[in-house]
Design a protein around this motif. Structure first.
Motif, short mmCIF file in Angstrom:
data_model
loop_
_atom_site.label_atom_id
_atom_site.label_comp_id
_atom_site.label_asym_id
_atom_site.label_seq_id
_atom_site.Cartn_x
_atom_site.Cartn_y
_atom_site.Cartn_z
N ILE A 125 -6.63 0.16 -4.14
CA ILE A 125 -5.75 0.38 -2.95
C ILE A 125 -6.40 0.99 -1.79
N GLY A 126 -7.57 1.78 -1.94
CA GLY A 126 -8.35 2.24 -0.80
C GLY A 126 -8.96 1.00 0.07
N ALA A 127 -9.45 0.18 -0.85
CA ALA A 127 -10.06 -1.10 -0.08
C ALA A 127 -8.98 -1.70 0.67
N MET A 128 -7.87 -1.97 -0.05
CA MET A 128 -6.78 -2.64 0.67
C MET A 128 -6.57 -2.04 2.08
N LEU A 129 -6.25 -0.72 1.87
CA LEU A 129 -5.93 0.27 3.03
C LEU A 129 -6.92 -0.05 4.31
N PHE A 130 -8.20 0.36 3.74
CA PHE A 130 -9.39 0.15 4.50
C PHE A 130 -9.37 -0.98 5.34
N SER A 180 0.82 -1.15 0.10
CA SER A 180 -0.11 -0.13 -0.03
C SER A 180 0.83 1.33 -0.04
N SER A 181 1.84 1.23 0.68
CA SER A 181 2.78 2.35 0.91
C SER A 181 3.48 2.95 -0.49
N ILE A 182 3.98 1.54 -1.41
CA ILE A 182 4.54 1.76 -2.44
C ILE A 182 3.44 2.34 -3.33
N MET A 183 2.50 1.82 -3.45
CA MET A 183 1.40 2.27 -4.48
C MET A 183 1.14 3.63 -4.13
N LEU A 236 0.15 12.45 -0.75
CA LEU A 236 0.48 10.97 -1.01
C LEU A 236 1.68 10.22 -0.83
N ILE A 237 2.50 11.01 -1.26
CA ILE A 237 4.01 10.62 -1.27
C ILE A 237 4.56 10.78 -0.09
N LEU A 238 3.94 11.75 0.76
CA LEU A 238 4.61 11.86 2.19
C LEU A 238 4.12 10.75 3.25
N PHE A 239 2.86 10.57 3.05
CA PHE A 239 2.24 9.50 3.98
C PHE A 239 2.49 7.98 3.64
N GLY A 240 2.65 8.04 2.19
CA GLY A 240 3.41 6.63 1.94
C GLY A 240 4.88 6.35 2.16
N ILE A 241 5.60 7.54 2.36
CA ILE A 241 6.97 7.24 3.03
C ILE A 241 6.77 7.01 4.37
N MET A 242 5.78 7.76 5.21
CA MET A 242 5.71 7.48 6.43
C MET A 242 5.37 6.03 6.90
N LEU A 243 4.38 5.43 5.91
CA LEU A 243 3.72 4.16 6.25
C LEU A 243 4.85 3.18 6.00
N LEU A 271 -6.31 3.65 12.39
CA LEU A 271 -7.03 4.91 11.93
C LEU A 271 -6.43 5.67 10.69
N PHE A 272 -4.86 5.46 10.61
CA PHE A 272 -4.06 6.07 9.95
C PHE A 272 -4.32 5.34 8.34
N ASN A 273 -4.40 4.13 8.40
CA ASN A 273 -4.70 3.33 7.27
C ASN A 273 -6.02 3.80 6.62
N ILE A 274 -6.98 3.89 7.47
CA ILE A 274 -8.59 4.39 6.92
C ILE A 274 -8.43 5.77 6.51
N TYR A 275 -7.47 6.68 7.17
CA TYR A 275 -7.61 7.85 6.68
C TYR A 275 -6.97 7.84 5.30
N LEU A 276 -5.75 7.24 5.00
CA LEU A 276 -5.04 7.07 3.69
C LEU A 276 -5.94 6.35 2.52
#
Length: 139
Positions: A108-113, A15-18, A51-58, A83-88
């Motif tokens: 990707i949203g469904a996978m993160l959710f 998910s983070s790479i995507m 999205l890039i920043l949060f992907g790097i954080m994840l 909660l962070f994954n649901i937000y992403l």
């Protein structure tokens, strides 16, 4: 058969790479520059960078980087990660809702959710001894 924690780690890694790839493709395609000037323009302009920043954080939180543990404590708990994954997930679905490849955003949203909901279930309903071992493996 991989353990539950390994599946969660792989899900977060993919998910983070995507998320990073979505942000980069939105910037490269210059679609952020061709939207009309309104509130959605500001969202379309800044969202790929977030999205890039949060992907790097994840990604960094999954790799147990000390910087992440010291500065972003919420990513070291199951509740915070959930909660962070649901937000992403909401950001990923919104970003690609108007793009040609909107199905990717929904996948990707469904996978993160689903990953976020699973983290929340583990936090609220998990066995205390198992949660202790999960937290140690999460970092």
């Amino acid at each position: 058969m991989p353990s539950t924690i390994e599946l969660l780690k792989w899900s977060n890694l993919i998910s983070s790479i995507m998320l990073i790839l979505i942000g980069v493709t939105q910037i490269i395609s210059l679609s952020i520059l061709f939207s009309s000037f309104s509130f959605s323009f500001f969202m379309s302009f800044f969202l790929p960078f977030f999205l890039i920043l949060f992907g790097i954080m994840l990604f960094a939180s999954g790799q147990k980087m000390e910087f992440m543990d010291n500065n972003f404590k919420f990513l070291s708990s199951l509740l915070g990660r959930g909660l962070f994954n649901i937000y992403l997930a909401s950001l990923a679905v919104y970003q690609l809702a108007n793009a040609a490849s909107d199905i990717i955003g929904f996948i990707i949203g469904a996978m993160l959710f689903c990953t976020g909901v699973f983290y929340l279930i583990l936090h609220f309903c998990g066995n205390k001894e198992e949660l202790t071992s999960y937290k140690q493996q999460l970092g």
